[in-house]
Design an enzyme around this catalytic site. Structure first.
Site, PDB file in Angstrom:
ATOM      1  N   ARG A  55     -18.969 -55.134   8.760  1.00  0.00           N
ATOM      2  CA  ARG A  55     -18.894 -54.637   7.387  1.00  0.00           C
ATOM      3  C   ARG A  55     -17.979 -55.423   6.481  1.00  0.00           C
ATOM      4  NH1 ARG A  55     -20.379 -50.926  10.523  1.00  0.00           N
ATOM      5  NH2 ARG A  55     -18.747 -51.761  11.788  1.00  0.00           N
ATOM      6  N   THR A  56     -16.771 -55.641   6.933  1.00  0.00           N
ATOM      7  CA  THR A  56     -15.782 -56.186   6.010  1.00  0.00           C
ATOM      8  C   THR A  56     -16.196 -57.581   5.546  1.00  0.00           C
ATOM      9  OG1 THR A  56     -14.108 -54.883   7.122  1.00  0.00           O
ATOM     10  CG2 THR A  56     -13.322 -56.616   5.686  1.00  0.00           C
ATOM     11  N   LYS A  84      -9.019 -76.329  18.497  1.00  0.00           N
ATOM     12  CA  LYS A  84      -8.341 -77.580  18.865  1.00  0.00           C
ATOM     13  C   LYS A  84      -6.830 -77.444  18.801  1.00  0.00           C
ATOM     14  CE  LYS A  84     -12.075 -80.307  16.808  1.00  0.00           C
ATOM     15  NZ  LYS A  84     -12.381 -81.167  15.669  1.00  0.00           N
ATOM     16  N   ARG A 105      -8.999 -62.172   8.343  1.00  0.00           N
ATOM     17  CA  ARG A 105      -8.823 -61.144   9.387  1.00  0.00           C
ATOM     18  C   ARG A 105      -8.243 -61.826  10.605  1.00  0.00           C
ATOM     19  NH1 ARG A 105     -12.973 -56.549  11.312  1.00  0.00           N
ATOM     20  NH2 ARG A 105     -12.123 -55.673   9.404  1.00  0.00           N
ATOM     21  N   HIS A 133      -5.074 -52.566   6.699  1.00  0.00           N
ATOM     22  CA  HIS A 133      -6.408 -52.976   6.244  1.00  0.00           C
ATOM     23  C   HIS A 133      -6.539 -52.424   4.823  1.00  0.00           C
ATOM     24  CE1 HIS A 133     -10.539 -53.966   6.116  1.00  0.00           C
ATOM     25  NE2 HIS A 133     -10.961 -53.477   7.272  1.00  0.00           N
TER      26      HIS A 133
HETATM   27  C1  NCD Z   1     -12.186 -51.167  11.087  1.00  0.00           C
HETATM   28  C2  NCD Z   1     -11.269 -52.316  11.438  1.00  0.00           C
HETATM   29  O1  NCD Z   1     -11.739 -53.419  11.651  1.00  0.00           O
HETATM   30  O2  NCD Z   1     -10.090 -52.056  11.446  1.00  0.00           O
HETATM   31  N1  NCD Z   1     -13.471 -51.536  10.725  1.00  0.00           N
HETATM   32  C3  NCD Z   1     -13.722 -51.837   9.419  1.00  0.00           C
HETATM   33  O3  NCD Z   1     -13.168 -52.762   8.861  1.00  0.00           O
HETATM   34  N2  NCD Z   1     -14.570 -51.036   8.760  1.00  0.00           N
HETATM   35  C4  NCD Z   1     -12.156 -50.067  12.036  1.00  0.00           C
HETATM   36  C5  NCD Z   1     -12.380 -50.308  13.492  1.00  0.00           C
HETATM   37  O4  NCD Z   1     -12.573 -51.429  13.945  1.00  0.00           O
HETATM   38  O5  NCD Z   1     -12.362 -49.307  14.222  1.00  0.00           O
END
Ligand code: NCD
Length: 306
Positions: A55-56, A84, A105, A133
């Site tokens: 999703r993100t 590397k 991320r 997040h």
């Molecule tokens: C979450 C995350 O990556 O922290 N997912 C997201 O971004 N919607 C939640 C999760 O992984 O449980």
């Protein structure tokens, strides 16, 4: 209020006024998120994903495309120079030359802050280990506001893995800027991180417990999270809590008629699929709200919207 050029590393860097402004901008962006625009024509967003995501990453890319911009990046560090032995600071100092905004991320806490220090272009934290997040918290707030018409005066229950779940950390900080009652429900070993509960306790009332049934009848918003198996230092600890909580249709008997259930997704087994067809489920609406909120953030940060 100044958003142009800002990093989004922690939700704690934002005031309530700024968050309200972002939510208002998101509401105004709904039609644009649907039909598209060329607001960010010529701008490039780079996604640097050192951890899995559906999703993100896709919603940032979709949001950028909707606004007429383009995206580059990797979702698999194995194919990038990191493999590397390149360190994060060098990767950032290279990629900032290619893009107008970076979305990162990373499995390590503090990674987004470090990236922001090295980067001259804005950095958006799309998840830093178990820490935070922030853009998920913004889309969660946007969902609550859209569904309930208010955030103030609500009883909100955060349930699940409050220790390793980064979405609930950012959301709890954000909610503490509003007049809410917060119920924190989790297995004992997955209680809310102390640093978060200590910080939010100064501003709002929180009640911690292990049984959702005790707070469900009063709850307006039930926010459920998955147990973050990958963050447990010890698999035996995970085995102890695995499958210990589950929301099913039967659990919801005592819930308010208009209680909504949210989840950042992915879900594993903590919400029964039967619940999807009840009037309470909102987790798939959150996905759309994610695009809307991210179009607003990109437009603000890149200066296309004041
Ligand atoms: C979450 C995350 O990556 O922290 N997912 C997201 O971004 N919607 C939640 C999760 O992984 O449980």
């Amino acid at each position: 209020m100044q958003f142009k050029g800002r990093d989004i590393v922690s939700i704690k860097d934002f005031t309530r006024e700024e968050i309200d402004y972002i939510l208002k901008t998101a509401a105004a962006m709904e039609p644009i998120a649907k039909s598209g625009s060329d607001m960010l024509h010529g701008k490039i967003l780079a996604t640097l994903f050192f951890e899995p995501s559906t999703r993100t990453r896709l919603s940032f890319e979709a949001a950028m495309n909707k606004l007429g911009g383009t995206t580059i990046g990797f979702a698999e560090p194995k194919v990038a120079a990191i493999k590397k032995g390149e360190n994060l600071a060098d990767t950032i100092r290279v990629v900032e030359n290619y893009a107008d905004v970076l979305v990162l991320r990373h499995p390590l806490e503090g990674a987004a802050r470090l990236a922001a220090e090295f980067s001259d272009v804005p950095v958006i934290n799309a998840g830093s280990g178990a820490e935070e997040h922030p853009t998920q918290a913004l889309l969660d707030l946007y969902t609550i506001l859209k569904e309930k018409g208010t955030i103030d005066e609500l009883n909100i229950t955060l349930m699940g893995d409050l220790r390793y779940g980064r979405t609930v950390h950012s959301l709890a900080y954000a909610l503490s800027l509003y007049k809410v009652n917060l119920f924190l429900v989790s297995p004992e070993i997955l209680r809310m991180r102390r640093e978060v509960s200590d910080a939010i306790k100064k501003r709002i009332k929180i009640v911690e417990g292990t049984e959702v049934g005790e707070v469900l009848p009063e709850t307006d918003v039930l926010y459920v999270t998955r147990i973050q198996e990958e963050r447990f230092p010890d698999p035996a600890e995970y085995a102890k809590v695995r499958g210990t909580y589950k929301i099913g249709v039967a659990t919801l008997q005592d819930a308010k008629e208009d209680m909504i259930i949210m989840h950042p997704l992915p879900r594993v087994d903590e919400i029964d699929h039967e619940v999807d067809n009840t009037r309470h489920a909102r987790y798939f609406q959150q996905v759309w709200n994610g695009i809307v909120t991210r179009t607003a953030l990109l437009a603000l940060i890149l200066g296309a919207k004041k």
